[in-house]
Write a protein that holds these residues in place. Structure first.
Motif, mmCIF file in Angstrom:
data_model
loop_
_atom_site.group_PDB
_atom_site.id
_atom_site.type_symbol
_atom_site.label_atom_id
_atom_site.label_comp_id
_atom_site.label_asym_id
_atom_site.label_seq_id
_atom_site.Cartn_x
_atom_site.Cartn_y
_atom_site.Cartn_z
ATOM 1 N N ARG A 78 0.849 -1.188 0.000
ATOM 2 C CA ARG A 78 0.000 0.000 0.000
ATOM 3 C C ARG A 78 0.880 1.231 0.000
ATOM 4 N N THR A 79 0.341 2.334 -0.425
ATOM 5 C CA THR A 79 1.066 3.593 -0.403
ATOM 6 C C THR A 79 0.815 4.260 0.940
ATOM 7 N N THR A 80 1.894 4.608 1.636
ATOM 8 C CA THR A 80 1.764 5.238 2.953
ATOM 9 C C THR A 80 2.751 6.381 3.101
ATOM 10 N N ARG A 81 2.440 7.255 4.015
ATOM 11 C CA ARG A 81 3.372 8.274 4.504
ATOM 12 C C ARG A 81 3.167 8.356 6.006
ATOM 13 N N HIS A 82 4.230 8.035 6.728
ATOM 14 C CA HIS A 82 4.231 8.139 8.188
ATOM 15 C C HIS A 82 4.937 9.446 8.550
ATOM 16 N N LEU A 83 4.230 10.334 9.203
ATOM 17 C CA LEU A 83 4.805 11.610 9.625
ATOM 18 C C LEU A 83 4.993 11.560 11.137
ATOM 19 N N MET A 84 6.227 11.649 11.572
ATOM 20 C CA MET A 84 6.562 11.546 12.994
ATOM 21 C C MET A 84 6.814 12.945 13.547
ATOM 22 N N SER A 85 6.268 13.216 14.735
ATOM 23 C CA SER A 85 6.485 14.527 15.356
ATOM 24 C C SER A 85 6.470 14.401 16.880
ATOM 25 N N ASN A 86 6.741 15.536 17.538
ATOM 26 C CA ASN A 86 6.718 15.633 18.999
ATOM 27 C C ASN A 86 7.518 14.503 19.642
ATOM 28 N N ILE A 87 8.683 14.233 19.096
ATOM 29 C CA ILE A 87 9.536 13.156 19.599
ATOM 30 C C ILE A 87 10.256 13.646 20.852
ATOM 31 N N VAL A 88 10.048 12.924 21.950
ATOM 32 C CA VAL A 88 10.747 13.231 23.197
ATOM 33 C C VAL A 88 11.439 11.946 23.660
ATOM 34 N N VAL A 89 12.766 12.015 23.748
ATOM 35 C CA VAL A 89 13.569 10.867 24.165
ATOM 36 C C VAL A 89 14.042 11.097 25.594
ATOM 37 N N ASP A 90 13.870 10.087 26.438
ATOM 38 C CA ASP A 90 14.392 10.114 27.803
ATOM 39 C C ASP A 90 15.497 9.069 27.897
ATOM 40 N N VAL A 91 16.699 9.523 28.187
ATOM 41 C CA VAL A 91 17.844 8.623 28.322
ATOM 42 C C VAL A 91 17.864 8.107 29.748
ATOM 43 N N THR A 92 17.793 6.790 29.910
ATOM 44 C CA THR A 92 17.767 6.200 31.246
ATOM 45 C C THR A 92 19.125 5.666 31.679
ATOM 46 N N SER A 93 19.992 5.362 30.714
ATOM 47 C CA SER A 93 21.360 4.941 31.022
ATOM 48 C C SER A 93 22.175 5.047 29.743
ATOM 49 N N ALA A 94 23.434 4.669 29.819
ATOM 50 C CA ALA A 94 24.301 4.719 28.645
ATOM 51 C C ALA A 94 23.895 3.681 27.600
ATOM 52 N N THR A 95 23.050 2.721 27.975
ATOM 53 C CA THR A 95 22.649 1.669 27.031
ATOM 54 C C THR A 95 21.138 1.526 26.871
ATOM 55 N N GLN A 96 20.345 2.416 27.474
ATOM 56 C CA GLN A 96 18.892 2.342 27.324
ATOM 57 C C GLN A 96 18.282 3.738 27.296
ATOM 58 N N ALA A 97 17.208 3.856 26.514
ATOM 59 C CA ALA A 97 16.461 5.108 26.421
ATOM 60 C C ALA A 97 15.022 4.764 26.053
ATOM 61 N N CYS A 98 14.105 5.706 26.301
ATOM 62 C CA CYS A 98 12.690 5.555 25.959
ATOM 63 C C CYS A 98 12.256 6.801 25.211
ATOM 64 N N ALA A 99 11.162 6.704 24.452
ATOM 65 C CA ALA A 99 10.655 7.873 23.739
ATOM 66 C C ALA A 99 9.148 7.798 23.600
ATOM 67 N N HIS A 100 8.561 8.962 23.389
ATOM 68 C CA HIS A 100 7.147 9.088 23.039
ATOM 69 C C HIS A 100 7.106 9.988 21.816
ATOM 70 N N SER A 101 6.314 9.608 20.816
ATOM 71 C CA SER A 101 6.196 10.411 19.605
ATOM 72 C C SER A 101 4.792 10.280 19.048
ATOM 73 N N TYR A 102 4.410 11.240 18.209
ATOM 74 C CA TYR A 102 3.143 11.184 17.511
ATOM 75 C C TYR A 102 3.390 10.682 16.095
#
Length: 143
Positions: A78-102
């Motif tokens: 299928r033809t798609t376009r994924h538009l990502m925004s409001n990306i917030v990354v939280d770094v929890t350690s030198a080897t792990q991180a989490c994020a929330h995005s729209y």
């Protein structure tokens, strides 16, 4: 030994910022690879035991890099376009991180269907690069 571990898990501003940028790039790469149907490269963004749950089906994740690759490869084109925004990354350690995005998903002929949703991500530093350990989507709006 991780430099951050040697300092009691404290990272410098530059180290934290480098991780944030790498994870934000991963989110944007996922969208571009998904839209271009490069399923092998998309699957390679995940850890070997990573998981992916679509916003339309957040409670049924696909588990493992090979299964993620098969899922994207085998679904109808299928033809798609994924538009990502409001990306917030939280770094929890030198080897792990989490994020929330729209995510805004446009699919089909001339905007036939539009979905607006979110992704909650967990990243891991694996095999010398940042990868998705878990990616869980949810829907905010569907048209």
């Amino acid at each position: 030994m991780d430099a951050a571990v040697g300092r009691g898990n404290r990272m410098t501003h530059d180290e934290r910022q480098t991780i944030e940028i790498a994870c934000e790039r991963l989110i944007r790469q996922f969208a571009l690879l998904n839209d271009s149907h490069d399923h092998a490269a998309l699957a390679a963004l995940f850890t070997e035991d990573g998981s992916f749950a679509r916003p339309t089906n957040p409670d049924e994740p696909i588990e493992g890099r090979a299964a993620i690759h098969a899922f994207f490869r085998d679904r109808p084109a299928r033809t798609t376009r994924h538009l990502m925004s409001n990306i917030v990354v939280d770094v929890t350690s030198a080897t792990q991180a989490c994020a929330h995005s729209y995510v805004l998903l446009i699919t089909g002929e001339r905007g036939e269907k539009m979905l607006v949703g979110d992704f909650h991500d967990v990243f891991a530093f694996d095999e010398g690069a940042w990868k998705f350990a878990r990616r869980r989507g949810s829907l905010a709006f569907a048209q």
